[in-house]
Design a protein around this motif. Structure first.
Motif, mmCIF file in Angstrom:
data_model
loop_
_atom_site.group_PDB
_atom_site.id
_atom_site.type_symbol
_atom_site.label_atom_id
_atom_site.label_comp_id
_atom_site.label_asym_id
_atom_site.label_seq_id
_atom_site.Cartn_x
_atom_site.Cartn_y
_atom_site.Cartn_z
ATOM 1 N N ALA A 1 -2.318 2.964 -0.856
ATOM 2 C CA ALA A 1 -1.900 1.571 -1.019
ATOM 3 C C ALA A 1 -0.784 1.504 -2.045
ATOM 4 N N CYS B 1 1.694 -3.035 -5.777
ATOM 5 C CA CYS B 1 1.922 -4.471 -5.694
ATOM 6 C C CYS B 1 1.005 -5.173 -4.707
ATOM 7 N N ASP B 2 0.297 -4.420 -3.871
ATOM 8 C CA ASP B 2 -0.688 -5.002 -2.959
ATOM 9 C C ASP B 2 -2.042 -5.005 -3.660
ATOM 10 N N GLU C 1 -5.309 -5.439 -1.746
ATOM 11 C CA GLU C 1 -5.550 -4.279 -0.893
ATOM 12 C C GLU C 1 -6.115 -3.118 -1.704
#
Length: 264
Positions: A129, A132-133, A136
């Motif tokens: 991942a 910045c996610d 997630e």
């Protein structure tokens, strides 16, 4: 070149990887000729690079030991690269045998190597991942299985943010982590900087454009903003070798900054 047995089939061994180049600088063995060639070209232009990389890794080890000393036993290492030389779980478990670690990276090369290396290592996990996610990363089943997010976590963002451009809004991402992590969590951060780097920085930035992870360095004031909302612990945001050195002779200053901030 011939693919070694430890190299996952899905990784490209003909293009340099920033994660494997870093492994080479640290004296690791999980790198290929193409990575070593890039590293050697960089060192020819900037001879201090291996020392800078080792100083960064030494900061990581000191910060992890400090976290354990504060009672933290959960680590979320985002932008972890390849967990070989001086990896987080080995350092943490020297004093906290039950420490749990999730390694996160957006680079499929680093993730593939990490999955292979950590197979059968309990209390660890690997997540593919992007920093910045945030949701997630934190809601991934692996993260949820390995870490208890209702308890404090050490968020490690070490030698990563100089690979994240301002257009990705990394400061907003860190603010989102701060919101979601439990009180008592900490942010461990280091960042490359052109401050005091002389003429070497421009060439180094240009070289990294050959990889999937181009680099952008930031001055002290911009790095400091990443700690907004965190309370910096002593000695604050300082040159890498000056963050709680193991001895007064830790080493000569190198470009880049390091700090640890606590979330109330």
């Amino acid at each position: 070149m011939t693919r070694p047995a430890w190299a996952p089939q899905e990784v490209d061994i003909d293009r340099p990887s920033a994660a494997r180049v870093y492994d080479y600088y640290l004296g690791g063995s999980h790198n290929f000729a193409v990575d070593r060639e890039m590293a050697q070209r960089a060192v020819a232009d900037w001879p201090d690079l291996p020392r800078i990389m080792r100083s960064n890794r030494a900061f990581l080890r000191r910060a992890v030991r400090w976290c354990v000393g504060q009672g933290l036993d959960q680590f979320l290492d985002v932008g972890s690269g390849i967990p070989t030389v001086g990896n987080v779980h080995d350092v943490a478990r020297a004093d906290a045998p039950d420490a749990r670690v999730v390694y996160v990276d957006v680079d499929p090369v680093a993730v593939a190597h990490s999955v292979a290396l950590l197979e059968g290592v309990p209390g660890t996990g690997v997540v593919h991942a992007d920093l910045c996610d945030v949701d997630e990363v934190l809601d991934d089943p692996v993260t949820r299985e390995v870490l208890d997010l209702d308890r404090p976590v050490a968020l490690l963002v070490v030698a990563l943010l100089h690979f994240v451009g301002d257009d990705r809004r990394p400061a907003e991402a860190l603010a989102r982590y701060r919101e979601r992590l439990a009180p008592g969590s900490v942010l461990v951060l280091s960042h490359a900087s052109a401050d005091d780097a002389g003429s070497h920085a421009d060439g180094h930035v240009a070289l990294y454009r050959r990889t999937a992870t181009p680099m952008s360095m930031r001055p002290h004031a911009e790095v400091l903003r990443f700690f907004d909302g965190f309370e910096l612990v002593d000695p604050g945001l300082v040159p890498l070798v000056d963050w709680r050195p193991d001895s007064p002779t830790e080493g000569a200053p190198v470009p880049g900054y390091a700090g640890v901030g606590r979330r109330d």
